[in-house]
Design an enzyme around this catalytic site. Structure first.
Site, PDB file in Angstrom:
ATOM      1  N   ASP A   1       0.857  -1.193   0.000  1.00 34.65           N
ATOM      2  CA  ASP A   1       0.000   0.000   0.000  1.00 34.65           C
ATOM      3  C   ASP A   1       0.894   1.243   0.000  1.00 34.65           C
ATOM      4  OD1 ASP A   1      -3.097   0.791   0.865  1.00 34.65           O
ATOM      5  OD2 ASP A   1      -1.577   2.239   1.523  1.00 34.65           O
TER       6      ASP A   1
ATOM      7  N   ASN B   1      -1.545  12.913  -3.756  1.00 33.02           N
ATOM      8  CA  ASN B   1      -2.551  13.365  -4.727  1.00 33.02           C
ATOM      9  C   ASN B   1      -2.915  14.824  -4.487  1.00 33.02           C
ATOM     10  OD1 ASN B   1      -3.283  11.427  -6.609  1.00 33.02           O
ATOM     11  ND2 ASN B   1      -4.545  10.300  -5.148  1.00 33.02           N
TER      12      ASN B   1
ATOM     13  N   HIS C   1      -4.058  14.613  -9.217  1.00 32.96           N
ATOM     14  CA  HIS C   1      -4.462  13.229  -9.466  1.00 32.96           C
ATOM     15  C   HIS C   1      -3.634  12.585 -10.586  1.00 32.96           C
ATOM     16  CE1 HIS C   1      -7.547  10.310  -8.386  1.00 32.96           C
ATOM     17  NE2 HIS C   1      -7.455   9.893  -9.645  1.00 32.96           N
TER      18      HIS C   1
ATOM     19  N   ASP D   1      -1.468   9.270 -10.566  1.00 29.26           N
ATOM     20  CA  ASP D   1      -1.523   8.146 -11.514  1.00 29.26           C
ATOM     21  C   ASP D   1      -0.114   7.739 -11.943  1.00 29.26           C
ATOM     22  OD1 ASP D   1      -4.224   8.184 -11.353  1.00 29.26           O
ATOM     23  OD2 ASP D   1      -4.597   8.967 -13.374  1.00 29.26           O
TER      24      ASP D   1
ATOM     25  N   GLU E   1      -4.762   2.391  -4.340  1.00 25.02           N
ATOM     26  CA  GLU E   1      -3.301   2.423  -4.293  1.00 25.02           C
ATOM     27  C   GLU E   1      -2.766   1.168  -3.601  1.00 25.02           C
ATOM     28  OE1 GLU E   1      -5.049   2.814  -1.604  1.00 25.02           O
ATOM     29  OE2 GLU E   1      -3.495   3.739  -0.334  1.00 25.02           O
TER      30      GLU E   1
HETATM   31  N1  LIG Z   1      -4.173   9.316  -8.552  1.00 27.31           N
HETATM   32  C1  LIG Z   1      -4.861   8.265  -8.133  1.00 27.31           C
HETATM   33  N2  LIG Z   1      -5.196   8.168  -6.854  1.00 27.31           N
HETATM   34  C2  LIG Z   1      -5.894   7.092  -6.437  1.00 27.31           C
HETATM   35  C3  LIG Z   1      -6.263   6.077  -7.312  1.00 27.31           C
HETATM   36  N3  LIG Z   1      -6.929   5.135  -6.603  1.00 27.31           N
HETATM   37  C4  LIG Z   1      -6.958   5.559  -5.313  1.00 27.31           C
HETATM   38  N4  LIG Z   1      -6.330   6.751  -5.190  1.00 27.31           N
HETATM   39  C5  LIG Z   1      -6.185   7.592  -4.023  1.00 27.31           C
HETATM   40  O1  LIG Z   1      -5.424   6.939  -3.056  1.00 27.31           O
HETATM   41  C6  LIG Z   1      -5.694   7.596  -1.799  1.00 27.31           C
HETATM   42  C7  LIG Z   1      -5.709   6.575  -0.700  1.00 27.31           C
HETATM   43  O2  LIG Z   1      -5.837   7.267   0.502  1.00 27.31           O
HETATM   44  P1  LIG Z   1      -5.950   6.564   1.898  1.00 27.31           P
HETATM   45  O3  LIG Z   1      -6.667   5.266   1.772  1.00 27.31           O
HETATM   46  O4  LIG Z   1      -6.482   7.576   2.862  1.00 27.31           O
HETATM   47  O5  LIG Z   1      -4.487   6.178   2.262  1.00 27.31           O
HETATM   48  P2  LIG Z   1      -3.146   7.013   2.295  1.00 27.31           P
HETATM   49  O6  LIG Z   1      -3.367   8.474   2.105  1.00 27.31           O
HETATM   50  O7  LIG Z   1      -2.207   6.348   1.313  1.00 27.31           O
HETATM   51  O8  LIG Z   1      -2.653   6.774   3.743  1.00 27.31           O
HETATM   52  P3  LIG Z   1      -1.942   5.493   4.345  1.00 27.31           P
HETATM   53  O9  LIG Z   1      -2.347   4.315   3.504  1.00 27.31           O
HETATM   54  O10 LIG Z   1      -2.424   5.396   5.734  1.00 27.31           O
HETATM   55  O11 LIG Z   1      -0.470   5.732   4.269  1.00 27.31           O
HETATM   56  C8  LIG Z   1      -7.038   8.304  -1.966  1.00 27.31           C
HETATM   57  O12 LIG Z   1      -6.830   9.699  -1.930  1.00 27.31           O
HETATM   58  C9  LIG Z   1      -7.496   7.884  -3.349  1.00 27.31           C
HETATM   59  O13 LIG Z   1      -8.168   8.911  -4.030  1.00 27.31           O
HETATM   60  C10 LIG Z   1      -5.905   6.226  -8.696  1.00 27.31           C
HETATM   61  O14 LIG Z   1      -6.184   5.387  -9.553  1.00 27.31           O
HETATM   62  N5  LIG Z   1      -5.201   7.319  -9.047  1.00 27.31           N
END
Ligand SMILES: Nc1nc2c(ncn2[C@@H]2O[C@H](COP(=O)(O)OP(=O)(O)OP(=O)(O)O)[C@@H](O)[C@H]2O)c(=O)[nH]1
Length: 322
Positions: free
Chosen positions: A199, A207, A212, A216, A242
């Protein structure tokens, strides 16, 4: 569609009809066809009652045949029929309704031969039977070739639907399809199966800070780290957002932990660029490792890796936990 003459009173000859060509007894055929009507079709006009078991032989013009339109099974196959060629022979032979729709592409003349006349022709002259067998055998070969092409295309699209568009890794559909089999194989052969859950850290912040699209790019860079670091027998999957996953068949706890360490290190070093080729801050990831235990299901395997990943996050991220 209106009758304009009969075969007997027209200037058409038996040699104009492909199915009856090369007969050694034209007189018998001519007698049987004499009263068969010749119908005129305007351009775009469909053959009336074309579902009836009859043979239609095109004398002039052009027709197109759309497959199985009446059963709702039309597959887009359209065949063009040229003078001398016929439509409907199969429905005469098996006495089933003709499910295709036949329409004139231009003004056309069509000879209509009722099923009972076709059978009399078959009884009295073997040329029709011989030519029909040839035609049907040709159609079977063509249909088989088309089926093989469609099968290949279907398999191509099936595989395509198992790939994540952004990262090129396998997707969740692939995982749902394959993981149960991998788990069953591992149990059956007593070979270890390891799973690493990955992760990206603080990805929301990444982001928010860089946009965004840059996010990506970071996901693509992370996916490249995975695919570049694995053996050909390993699999990398985009599990969701992610979160990614690596499956390592035939891999013990110790080896899986060292692979995870290697991935963590390479993730830290991976370069992420914007589309303007400007370097962005490095990304890090947290990784959780699990190895399949006896009796464990694929869900247990994922849950154990998930729990380990949670510990890696709790311990400060950018690290591996098992
Ligand atoms: N750019 C982009 N962002 C994505 C995609 N899929 C998920 N995300 C983003 O990934 C982020 C995941 O955030 P969280 O689940 O809060 O986790 P985190 O900020 O990585 O925090 P921790 O996992 O605790 O370190 C979210 O802001 C989603 O919008 C994608 O395909 N592209």
């Amino acid at each position: 569609m209106k009758q304009i003459s009969t075969f007997g009173s027209s200037s058409y000859r038996i040699s104009d009809l492909q199915l009856l060509r090369n007969s050694d007894d034209d007189a018998v055929i001519a007698k049987l066809l004499a009263h068969c009507p010749i119908m005129l079709l305007d351009a775009d006009e469909a053959i009336a009652e074309s579902n009836r078991a009859r043979l239609y032989i095109l004398l002039r013009g052009a027709l197109w045949v759309a497959s199985d339109t009446r059963s709702g099974m039309a597959d887009g196959t359209i065949s063009k029929i040229l003078p001398g060629e016929s439509v409907g022979e199969q429905s005469v032979l098996d006495e089933e309704a003709n499910l295709s729709t036949t329409t004139a592409l231009e003004e056309s003349e069509v000879l209509v031969v009722e099923a009972d006349i076709v059978w009399q022709l078959i009884d009295q002259s073997n040329v029709l039977a011989r030519n029909l067998l040839r035609l049907l055998s040709f159609r079977i070969r063509a249909a088989n070739a088309q089926l093989r092409r469609r099968q290949k295309l279907g398999e191509f699209y099936r595989q395509l639907s198992m790939i994540d568009g952004l990262t090129g890794l396998y997707n969740r559909a692939w995982l749902n399809d394959l993981l149960p089999t991998m788990v069953a194989t591992a149990h059956g052969s007593n070979a270890p199966l390891a799973l690493i859950m990955i992760d990206l850290d603080h990805f929301k912040k990444f982001n928010d800070a860089h946009g965004h699209l840059a996010g990506d790019e970071a996901l693509r860079a992370a996916a490249q780290v995975l695919s570049g670091a694995l053996r050909p027998t390993d699999f990398a999957v985009r599990y969701g957002g992610e979160e990614m996953m690596v499956l390592l068949p035939d891999t013990s706890d110790k080896v899986a932990a060292s692979v995870a360490e290697r991935l963590c290190e390479r993730m830290r070093q991976a370069k992420v660029f914007t589309d303007m080729r400007l370097p962005l801050p490095h990304i890090t990831a947290s990784l959780g490792v699990s190895v399949l235990r006896p009796q464990q299901s694929e869900h247990d395997l994922i849950a154990t890796a998930d729990a380990a990943l949670y510990r890696a996050k709790e311990l400060g991220r950018d690290q591996v936990a098992a």
